[in-house]
Design an enzyme around this catalytic site. Structure first.
Site, short mmCIF file in Angstrom:
data_model
loop_
_atom_site.label_atom_id
_atom_site.label_comp_id
_atom_site.label_asym_id
_atom_site.label_seq_id
_atom_site.Cartn_x
_atom_site.Cartn_y
_atom_site.Cartn_z
N ARG A 33 0.70 -0.98 0.07
CA ARG A 33 0.01 -0.03 -0.19
C ARG A 33 0.76 1.24 0.15
O ARG A 33 1.92 1.33 0.83
CB ARG A 33 -0.90 -0.05 1.41
CG ARG A 33 -2.00 -1.11 1.26
CD ARG A 33 -3.05 -0.97 2.15
NE ARG A 33 -3.59 -2.38 2.25
CZ ARG A 33 -4.46 -2.83 1.29
NH1 ARG A 33 -4.62 -2.24 0.23
NH2 ARG A 33 -5.01 -4.16 1.39
N ASP A 34 0.42 2.41 -0.85
CA ASP A 34 1.10 3.55 -0.84
C ASP A 34 1.01 4.20 0.37
O ASP A 34 -0.01 4.16 0.96
CB ASP A 34 0.67 4.42 -1.81
CG ASP A 34 1.78 5.47 -2.14
OD1 ASP A 34 1.93 5.62 -3.32
OD2 ASP A 34 1.83 6.61 -1.35
N ILE A 35 1.95 4.81 1.07
CA ILE A 35 1.97 5.46 2.14
C ILE A 35 1.16 6.79 2.37
O ILE A 35 0.73 7.22 3.58
CB ILE A 35 3.45 5.78 2.87
CG1 ILE A 35 3.63 5.87 4.44
CG2 ILE A 35 3.90 6.99 2.05
CD1 ILE A 35 5.11 5.71 4.71
N ASN A 92 4.81 6.45 -13.34
CA ASN A 92 5.33 7.72 -13.57
C ASN A 92 6.94 7.46 -14.00
O ASN A 92 7.54 6.74 -13.27
CB ASN A 92 5.36 8.64 -12.40
CG ASN A 92 4.16 9.05 -11.98
OD1 ASN A 92 2.91 9.23 -13.01
ND2 ASN A 92 3.72 9.00 -10.69
N GLU A 100 9.08 10.12 -8.46
CA GLU A 100 9.83 10.38 -7.18
C GLU A 100 10.72 9.21 -6.77
O GLU A 100 11.87 9.55 -6.31
CB GLU A 100 8.86 10.67 -6.15
CG GLU A 100 8.05 12.35 -6.16
CD GLU A 100 6.95 12.28 -5.38
OE1 GLU A 100 6.81 11.48 -4.31
OE2 GLU A 100 6.16 13.09 -5.47
N VAL A 101 10.39 8.24 -6.90
CA VAL A 101 11.23 6.90 -6.48
C VAL A 101 11.59 6.18 -7.72
O VAL A 101 10.87 5.68 -8.51
CB VAL A 101 10.34 5.86 -5.65
CG1 VAL A 101 11.24 4.71 -5.09
CG2 VAL A 101 9.88 6.55 -4.44
N HIS A 105 7.49 1.28 -10.70
CA HIS A 105 6.50 0.92 -9.98
C HIS A 105 5.22 1.38 -10.85
O HIS A 105 5.32 2.21 -11.70
CB HIS A 105 6.43 1.51 -8.67
CG HIS A 105 6.60 3.18 -8.43
ND1 HIS A 105 7.83 3.72 -8.78
CD2 HIS A 105 5.77 4.07 -8.30
CE1 HIS A 105 7.93 4.96 -8.53
NE2 HIS A 105 6.65 5.14 -8.35
N HIS A 107 1.15 2.39 -9.96
CA HIS A 107 0.20 2.61 -8.93
C HIS A 107 -1.01 1.94 -9.40
O HIS A 107 -1.39 2.12 -10.49
CB HIS A 107 -0.04 4.18 -9.04
CG HIS A 107 1.24 4.90 -8.41
ND1 HIS A 107 1.28 5.54 -7.30
CD2 HIS A 107 2.22 5.23 -9.06
CE1 HIS A 107 2.37 6.40 -7.18
NE2 HIS A 107 3.06 6.06 -8.49
P1 AMP Z 1 6.15 8.21 -7.91
O1 AMP Z 1 5.90 9.97 -7.81
O2 AMP Z 1 5.37 7.68 -8.85
O3 AMP Z 1 7.70 8.06 -7.84
O4 AMP Z 1 5.59 7.73 -6.64
C1 AMP Z 1 6.16 7.29 -5.53
C2 AMP Z 1 5.06 7.15 -4.44
O5 AMP Z 1 5.68 6.07 -3.47
C3 AMP Z 1 4.35 8.01 -3.81
O6 AMP Z 1 2.97 7.87 -4.08
C4 AMP Z 1 4.73 7.81 -2.44
O7 AMP Z 1 3.44 8.12 -1.58
C5 AMP Z 1 5.16 6.51 -2.35
N1 AMP Z 1 6.11 6.11 -1.13
C6 AMP Z 1 7.23 6.59 -0.87
N2 AMP Z 1 7.60 6.19 0.34
C7 AMP Z 1 6.84 5.10 0.56
C8 AMP Z 1 6.83 3.99 1.54
N3 AMP Z 1 7.85 3.73 2.61
N4 AMP Z 1 5.93 3.09 1.48
C9 AMP Z 1 4.87 3.05 0.69
N5 AMP Z 1 4.86 4.12 -0.08
C10 AMP Z 1 5.82 5.04 -0.25
#
Ligand code: AMP
Length: 122
Positions: A33-35, A92, A100-101, A105, A107
Site C-alpha cells: 500500500r502507498d504510504i 510515472n 519520485e522513486v 512501480h 500505481h
Molecule cells: P512516484 O511519484 O510515481 O515515484 O510515486 C512514489 C510513491 O511512493 C508516492 O505515491 C509515495 O507516496 C510512495 N511512497 C514513498 N515512500 C513510501 C513508503 N515507504 N511506503 C509506501 N509508499 C511510499
C-alpha cells in the site's frame, strides 16, 4: 538508460530495511500500500529486480520476471476488488513523468470515481 540507485526507498523496502503493508508477494514482484493513498485503493506494484523504469525492465528483465510482474498487477486488482468498478494503473517515469522513486512501480488506484486522467497544463 538511467542507472539504478540502490539507496532508493523501494530498494530499502525490498531489503527489509523499511516496513511495508504488503498486498501480494510473488517470486519476482512485491505489491504494497502507498504510504500516502490518493484513493481508497492505492497499491504500488514493483519488480524485485533493480530496474529504474519500464525501459530498463523491458530491456533487461527475464521473461519470467516480466510475466510475473504483469500477472501480479492483475492479481492485485482482483485482490483489491477493483476489477468490476474499474481502476487506474499509472507508472510515472523520469522528470516529465514526475517519478519520485527511481525503482519501477505501477500505481493501482481505485475505489472511487477518478475523474479525468490529466488536468490541462497550467
Ligand atoms: P512516484 O511519484 O510515481 O515515484 O510515486 C512514489 C510513491 O511512493 C508516492 O505515491 C509515495 O507516496 C510512495 N511512497 C514513498 N515512500 C513510501 C513508503 N515507504 N511506503 C509506501 N509508499 C511510499
Amino acid at each position: 538508460m538511467r542507472s539504478y540507485d540502490d539507496q532508493n526507498i523501494f530498494a530499502k523496502i525490498l531489503r527489509g530495511e523499511i516496513p511495508n503493508d504488503t498486498v501480494l508477494d510473488t517470486e519476482h514482484t512485491l505489491a504494497f500500500r502507498d504510504i500516502q493513498p490518493q484513493a481508497p485503493v492505492h497499491v504500488l506494484v514493483i519488480p524485485k529486480g533493480a530496474y529504474v523504469d519500464f525501459a530498463q525492465f523491458s530491456a533487461e528483465a527475464s521473461d519470467a520476471e516480466v510475466l510475473d510482474y504483469m500477472r501480479a498487477i492483475a492479481e492485485v486488482c482482483r485482490l483489491e476488488g477493483v476489477e468490476e468498478e474499474g481502476f487506474r494503473a499509472i507508472s510515472n517515469a523520469g522528470r516529465n513523468g514526475v517519478q519520485e522513486v527511481p525503482h519501477l512501480h505501477v500505481h493501482i488506484i481505485g475505489g472511487r470515481p477518478l475523474g479525468r486522467m490529466l488536468q490541462p497544463a497550467s
